[in-house]
Design an enzyme around this catalytic site. Structure first.
Site, PDB file in Angstrom:
ATOM      1  CD  GLU A  62       1.986  -0.253  12.995  1.00  0.00           C
ATOM      2  OE1 GLU A  62       1.893   0.061  14.305  1.00  0.00           O
ATOM      3  OE2 GLU A  62       1.584  -1.106  12.558  1.00  0.00           O
ATOM      4  CG  ASP A  94      -9.391   1.051   4.519  1.00  0.00           C
ATOM      5  OD1 ASP A  94     -10.043  -0.499   4.242  1.00  0.00           O
ATOM      6  OD2 ASP A  94      -8.701   0.340   4.765  1.00  0.00           O
ATOM      7  CG  PHE A 127      -1.204   2.822  11.568  1.00  0.00           C
ATOM      8  CD1 PHE A 127      -2.409   2.825  12.651  1.00  0.00           C
ATOM      9  CD2 PHE A 127      -1.345   2.263  10.657  1.00  0.00           C
ATOM     10  CE1 PHE A 127      -3.541   1.930  12.348  1.00  0.00           C
ATOM     11  CE2 PHE A 127      -2.828   1.596  10.279  1.00  0.00           C
ATOM     12  CZ  PHE A 127      -3.681   1.875  11.209  1.00  0.00           C
ATOM     13  CB  SER A 153      -0.855  -0.093   1.227  1.00  0.00           C
ATOM     14  OG  SER A 153      -1.793  -1.062   1.115  1.00  0.00           O
TER      15      SER A 153
END
Lengths: 312, 286
Positions: free
Chosen positions: A56, A115, A81, A35
């Site tokens: 992360e 999303d 994130f 992505s």
């Protein structure tokens, strides 16, 4: 129809080119390389690519360590994130020690789309902008993203660069030269200043076209570097037009709108309207639907321009 | 001072020297904390023997070149033990003895927690628990890419292992088989609010780290010979990262502070300093 490209794809391609030229470049991702488009780098330079898994915070700490070892790490994941989940690690391990880490986040703003709000970073610019030592950049299109990647690789210190998920029109020519902290006037005008970043630059240009039909002359600034902000360009323009509309795919607090309000408040108080998300989270929907839902369309910008001009 | 020119000391020869260095470092820690008026006494004293064993009995360093490219790296993940690190860096000659007495003062290179920008010999800025192991892993991966034989050491607290990020780093270090990385746990069993076992149990530490794919060694963290030997064993382990779980006593060396959670974040008063120095065999001044 203008040429279109997602800034995240531009990032992935720029990273490969940079990796060929500069052996110091290493890339980290947190299970989103398909992505964020760091998978392009991973395919060509597997030894210099570190997938850190869905972790992360540790990715940011490891990136800092790689920087301390003389590497040039690019760390990528979704903006929410990178800036949200890992914020305190970015503060302590990267910004505080001025580690030479480039955080390039994709999926900024509400145009992440279906999303939903959990994945739509609308506060990342505010979170990164408050950090000392941190440079914050939101490229307007794919060309500018490539120039930004080349530029941040040449400066020492931490940078946060925000890209988007969707394709957006290409605004700049390949000859465009990006400089950190320097905005660009994309359209001259005398009645109102539209200051924008990211894909909202395109929306602001469209708004300026619409306003021109109403005999309103709008100046459009691309303020891609949110920090350090090009206050001189902003104030020169505001001095000429007498009023400003900021346009960003972010909360109106703390991002471009906040930065411009602070600068104008201190240096040149003029009427200001801020286009952006107002104290709410994102929702699911198509990107175009969400731009409309949150009032981020050219029509919304034009209406704000008319409002702000009436307050002069 | 022992010469620290890229070599490994033989602990049998150097042992008395290391023990004396640790005693002196404890004296320095107490003096600088007393002068500063605040800071972390217990967790600094528990880490002193480990740090002396590392810096004087194991790591490859050059006394005259703190930035030597081939040096081993150390990250103090439990950054609140900064006074112990500063005491050791001063003994190495990276800091001037006078610097120690500026701990926690405005414009001092000795910040309350280690600041790599300001202090020679500090590789990474730490203080927020849980982040040092990840940074150490980054250093290890970077040096491996450069084909350097340098090793990376990270000192963590046992309470620190309550931080989830420690385990993210543990997973990643094993995944990337970072054999040039050794973690050390200063396992003093106490944290600010009380016993680690009562606040949030982290045991069994050895089993946990082994389950995460690490080579785990357990030693008495105040037995200089055992620590140096464990460091050598860890360095020889080529399959992946190692951790040395060093069983320690918080406040070690000063009975006023030993095994007291209350010694975590409090500096010694003038009276406590006097008592402590006497116990450490330091000749009183005047």
């Amino acid at each position: 129809m203008a040429n279109e490209m997602a800034t995240r794809l531009a990032y992935g391609e720029a990273l490969v080119e940079l990796g060929r030229r500069d052996q110091r470049v290493v890339v980290l991702d947190a299970d989103l390389s398909g992505s964020t488009k760091t998978d392009l780098f991973a395919r060509e330079f597997p030894q210099r690519f570190f997938n850190m898994g869905v972790a992360e915070q540790n990715m940011m700490a490891v990136a800092a360590g790689l920087a301390h070892a003389g590497k040039l790490p690019f760390a990528s994941t979704f903006a929410i994130f990178a800036a949200g989940r890992a914020w305190e690690v970015v503060r302590q391990s990267i910004a505080y020690s001025a580690a030479n880490v480039k955080i390039v986040a994709s999926h900024g703003g509400v145009t992440v789309g279906p999303d939903g709000g959990s994945h739509q970073a609308i506060e990342d610019l505010a979170l990164m902008r408050v950090l000392p030592n941190m440079v914050v950049i939101v490229p307007a299109d794919g060309v500018e993203m490539k120039k930004v990647v080349e530029t941040v690789a040449q400066v020492q210190g931490p940078c946060y660069v925000r890209g988007g998920r969707i394709k957006s029109p290409v605004i700049f020519e390949e000859t465009y030269q990006f400089r950190i902290g320097k905005g660009v006037c994309l359209r001259q005008g005398k009645d109102v200043t539209l200051a924008a970043c990211g894909l909202m630059v395109h929306q602001a240009l469209a708004a300026a076209e619409w306003l021109a039909k109403e005999r309103i002359s709008a100046e459009v600034l691309n303020l891609s570097t949110i920090k350090p902000l090009d206050e001189d360009l902003l104030c020169q323009s505001a001095a000429k037009t007498g009023c400003v509309v900021t346009c960003e795919e972010h909360l109106v607090n703390g991002g471009l709108g906040g930065a411009c309000a602070e600068a104008l408040g201190e240096r040149l108080p003029v009427p200001l309207e801020r286009i952006g998300v107002r104290d709410t989270f994102g929702i699911s929907g198509r990107p175009d639907e969400l731009l409309e839902y949150f009032g981020l369309t050219p029509a919304d910008i034009a209406a704000a321009a008319v409002r702000v001009m009436s307050r002069k | 001072m022992a010469q620290v020119e890229s070599r490994m000391l033989d602990p049998r020869e150097e042992l008395p020297g290391l023990v004396e260095l640790a005693r002196q470092a404890r004296v320095d820690v107490l003096k600088m904390l007393n002068r500063a008026g605040s800071g972390h006494t217990g967790g600094s004293l528990s880490a002193v023997d480990i740090l002396v064993a590392l810096f004087f009995g194991h790591m490859r360093l050059k006394a005259d070149d703190p930035c030597w490219r081939m040096r081993d790296r150390f990250v103090l993940s439990k950054g609140h033990a900064a006074p112990a690190l500063y005491a050791v860096l001063a003994k190495l000659g990276y800091l001037r003895p006078d610097d120690l007495m500026t701990l926690r003062q405005v414009n001092s290179c000795l910040q309350g927690h280690p600041d790599a920008k300001m202090c020679t010999g500090v590789e990474c800025s730490t203080g927020s628990l849980g982040q040092g192991l990840g940074m150490a892993l980054g250093l290890a991966l970077g040096m491996r890419l450069d084909k350097l034989s340098s090793r990376v050491y990270a000192l963590l607290g046992d309470g620190e292992m309550q931080e989830g990020m420690v385990w993210e780093a543990a997973m990643a270090a094993a995944h990337y088989r970072a054999a040039n990385l050794t973690a050390i746990c200063d396992n003093n069993g106490l944290q600010i609010d009380g016993r680690v076992a009562e606040v949030m149990n982290v045991e069994p530490l050895g089993a946990k780290w082994r389950a995460f794919g690490w080579n785990a060694l357990e030693v008495d963290g105040h037995d200089m010979e055992a620590i140096v030997s464990a460091l050598q064993t860890a360095a020889a382990h080529e399959a992946g990262p190692s951790i040395i779980i060093a069983r320690t006593v918080k406040g070690k060396g000063v009975s006023l502070f030993e095994n007291r959670a209350s010694s975590h974040g409090v500096a010694p008063s003038d009276h406590e300093l006097k008592v402590a120095l006497r116990e450490l065999g330091e000749v009183p001044l005047g």
